[in-house]
Motif scaffolding. Structure first.
Motif, short mmCIF file in Angstrom:
data_model
loop_
_atom_site.label_atom_id
_atom_site.label_comp_id
_atom_site.label_asym_id
_atom_site.label_seq_id
_atom_site.Cartn_x
_atom_site.Cartn_y
_atom_site.Cartn_z
N HIS A 115 49.55 33.47 43.23
CA HIS A 115 50.80 33.25 42.48
C HIS A 115 50.89 34.20 41.29
CE1 HIS A 115 53.26 29.68 43.53
NE2 HIS A 115 52.20 29.33 44.22
N LEU A 116 49.78 34.22 40.52
CA LEU A 116 49.80 35.01 39.29
C LEU A 116 49.85 36.51 39.57
CD1 LEU A 116 47.32 33.00 37.02
CD2 LEU A 116 49.80 33.13 36.81
N GLY A 117 49.19 36.90 40.65
CA GLY A 117 49.23 38.31 41.04
C GLY A 117 50.66 38.76 41.31
N LYS A 118 51.41 37.90 42.03
CA LYS A 118 52.80 38.24 42.35
C LYS A 118 53.68 38.23 41.09
CE LYS A 118 52.61 36.74 47.14
NZ LYS A 118 52.96 35.68 48.09
N LEU A 119 53.41 37.25 40.23
CA LEU A 119 54.20 37.17 38.99
C LEU A 119 53.89 38.37 38.09
CD1 LEU A 119 53.88 33.34 38.22
CD2 LEU A 119 55.97 34.53 38.86
N GLU A 120 52.64 38.81 38.11
CA GLU A 120 52.26 39.97 37.30
C GLU A 120 52.94 41.23 37.84
OE1 GLU A 120 48.12 41.05 37.31
OE2 GLU A 120 48.20 41.76 35.24
N GLU A 121 52.95 41.33 39.19
CA GLU A 121 53.61 42.47 39.83
C GLU A 121 55.09 42.52 39.45
OE1 GLU A 121 53.62 42.92 44.21
OE2 GLU A 121 51.44 42.81 43.96
N ALA A 122 55.71 41.34 39.37
CA ALA A 122 57.13 41.27 39.02
C ALA A 122 57.36 41.48 37.53
CB ALA A 122 57.70 39.92 39.45
N GLY A 123 56.29 41.54 36.77
CA GLY A 123 56.40 41.77 35.33
C GLY A 123 56.69 40.50 34.53
N TYR A 124 56.50 39.32 35.19
CA TYR A 124 56.79 38.06 34.51
C TYR A 124 55.63 37.55 33.65
CZ TYR A 124 60.97 37.50 37.45
OH TYR A 124 62.19 37.67 38.05
N VAL A 125 54.41 37.89 34.07
CA VAL A 125 53.26 37.45 33.26
C VAL A 125 52.36 38.64 32.95
CG1 VAL A 125 53.22 35.10 34.25
CG2 VAL A 125 51.75 36.86 35.23
N ALA A 126 51.60 38.49 31.87
CA ALA A 126 50.59 39.49 31.52
C ALA A 126 49.24 38.78 31.52
CB ALA A 126 50.88 40.06 30.15
N ILE A 127 48.26 39.38 32.15
CA ILE A 127 46.93 38.76 32.22
C ILE A 127 45.96 39.60 31.39
CG2 ILE A 127 45.07 38.00 33.75
CD1 ILE A 127 47.19 37.80 35.99
N GLU A 128 45.39 38.92 30.41
CA GLU A 128 44.47 39.62 29.51
C GLU A 128 43.04 39.16 29.80
OE1 GLU A 128 43.36 39.61 24.85
OE2 GLU A 128 45.42 39.06 25.34
N LYS A 129 42.21 40.07 30.27
CA LYS A 129 40.82 39.71 30.60
C LYS A 129 39.95 39.85 29.34
CE LYS A 129 40.96 40.99 35.50
NZ LYS A 129 42.30 40.57 35.72
N GLN A 130 39.14 38.82 29.11
CA GLN A 130 38.27 38.85 27.94
C GLN A 130 36.96 38.13 28.26
OE1 GLN A 130 40.74 36.71 25.13
NE2 GLN A 130 40.27 34.74 26.04
N PHE A 131 36.03 38.16 27.34
CA PHE A 131 34.78 37.44 27.53
C PHE A 131 34.67 36.35 26.46
CE2 PHE A 131 33.87 41.12 30.03
CZ PHE A 131 33.03 40.65 31.04
N VAL A 132 34.37 35.13 26.91
CA VAL A 132 34.13 34.03 25.96
C VAL A 132 32.71 33.55 26.22
CG1 VAL A 132 34.86 31.72 25.24
CG2 VAL A 132 36.57 33.38 26.01
N ASP A 133 31.88 33.62 25.20
CA ASP A 133 30.45 33.29 25.34
C ASP A 133 29.83 34.07 26.50
OD1 ASP A 133 30.55 31.57 23.20
OD2 ASP A 133 31.05 29.83 24.45
N ARG A 134 30.12 35.29 26.58
CA ARG A 134 29.60 36.21 27.61
C ARG A 134 30.05 35.86 29.03
NH1 ARG A 134 23.49 36.47 25.82
NH2 ARG A 134 24.08 34.47 24.99
#
Lengths: 91, 193
Positions: A40-59
């Motif tokens: 779902h999120l991949g398609k929404l990201e492709e459409a420019g509706y969501v932004a996914i920010e990858k980060q590290f929390v406690d490694r």
């Protein structure tokens, strides 16, 4: 992908009411499995509706998802259209 | 028919889910039980219990609540409410500290026995504001329980106050443990692939 694909399980609703959230939060509020949610999120990201920010929390990797301005505007339009449909229905 | 979604209600549900883990109750219980234990034991033990309560809340949120409910950042209106809460609590704490300090020094304000009652009122007010600004309804009740225990201590003496703290603390602890058990039963850590 349209915003009203199975409205009960779209991640757009919970994302609309918060600033950003991770996958666990979205799984909890949509009832989707990790795999379905990622699709779902991949398609929404492709459409420019969501932004996914990858980060590290406690490694550990943690992705925060937020609606983009385009996604928020699209959801508002969808909401207005949906309300219009119900307002037009006879009692 | 497509279901309509009350988004304000969704936001409220999302927000209150983070208070359903009983950790606030357990933390407040340790505060009351610390007040109960202080006259009996070395102050150090009482303060260690209080530190334990704070630690339990921080670690519980991190290792129990977050893995089950996920991480979320709320919108600007919630953040504004949180900032207002911090400002109000800070003002009330400063006002209380100044009033009590003046009363102790006998400067300007001669409060006598009223000092304790003012303190009880201020503590109740802090918790009432917290309940209001966090939309945490159960805390309205806890505000009266905690403020009431301080009031009883000041009006009827330390012995009565200790009983009030013990009963209030045990009630809060039982509520917290019940809510925590319910939370753990309802929410599993989701599988990540």
């Amino acid at each position: 992908m349209s915003l009203n694909d199975d409205p009960g399980s779209t991640p757009m609703h919970p994302l609309y009411v918060v600033d950003s959230a991770d996958y666990t939060f979205l799984m909890h509020h949509t009832g989707l499995t990790w795999g379905n949610l990622a699709t779902h999120l991949g398609k929404l990201e492709e459409a420019g509706y969501v932004a996914i920010e990858k980060q590290f929390v406690d490694r550990k990797p943690n992705s925060m998802v937020r609606l983009t301005a385009v996604g928020r505007a699209a959801f508002q339009t969808y909401k207005t259209q949906l309300q219009g449909v119900f307002n037009d229905l006879p009692d | 028919m497509a279901p309509t979604v009350d988004l304000e209600r969704v936001e409220q549900q999302v927000w209150t889910a983070y208070f359903a883990d009983g950790l606030w109750e357990i933390f407040l219980a340790t505060l009351m039980l610390t007040s109960f234990l202080r006259p009996y034991t070395d102050s150090l033990w009482a303060y260690l219990l209080m530190a334990g309560g704070i630690l339990a809340m921080i670690l519980g949120k991190k290792h129990i609540t977050e893995p089950r409910l996920g991480r979320v950042k709320f919108g600007p209106s919630r953040e504004a409410r949180r900032s207002r809460l911090m400002a109000i609590i800070l003002i009330l704490v400063i006002v209380t500290a100044v009033l009590l300090a003046l009363a102790q020094l006998g400067v300007g304000v001669r409060m006598g026995n009223w000092a304790g009652i003012v303190l009880a009122g201020m503590v109740t007010a802090v918790f009432l504001f917290t309940a209001y600004l966090l939309n945490f309804r159960r805390m309205y009740g806890y505000a009266w329980v905690i403020g009431g225990a301080i009031f009883i201590t000041e009006v009827w003496g330390e012995a009565a106050g200790m009983w009030a703290n013990l009963i209030g603390g045990l009630l809060l602890l039982a509520t917290g443990l019940f809510l925590l058990a319910q939370f753990l039963r309802r929410h599993n850590v989701p599988e990540m692939n």
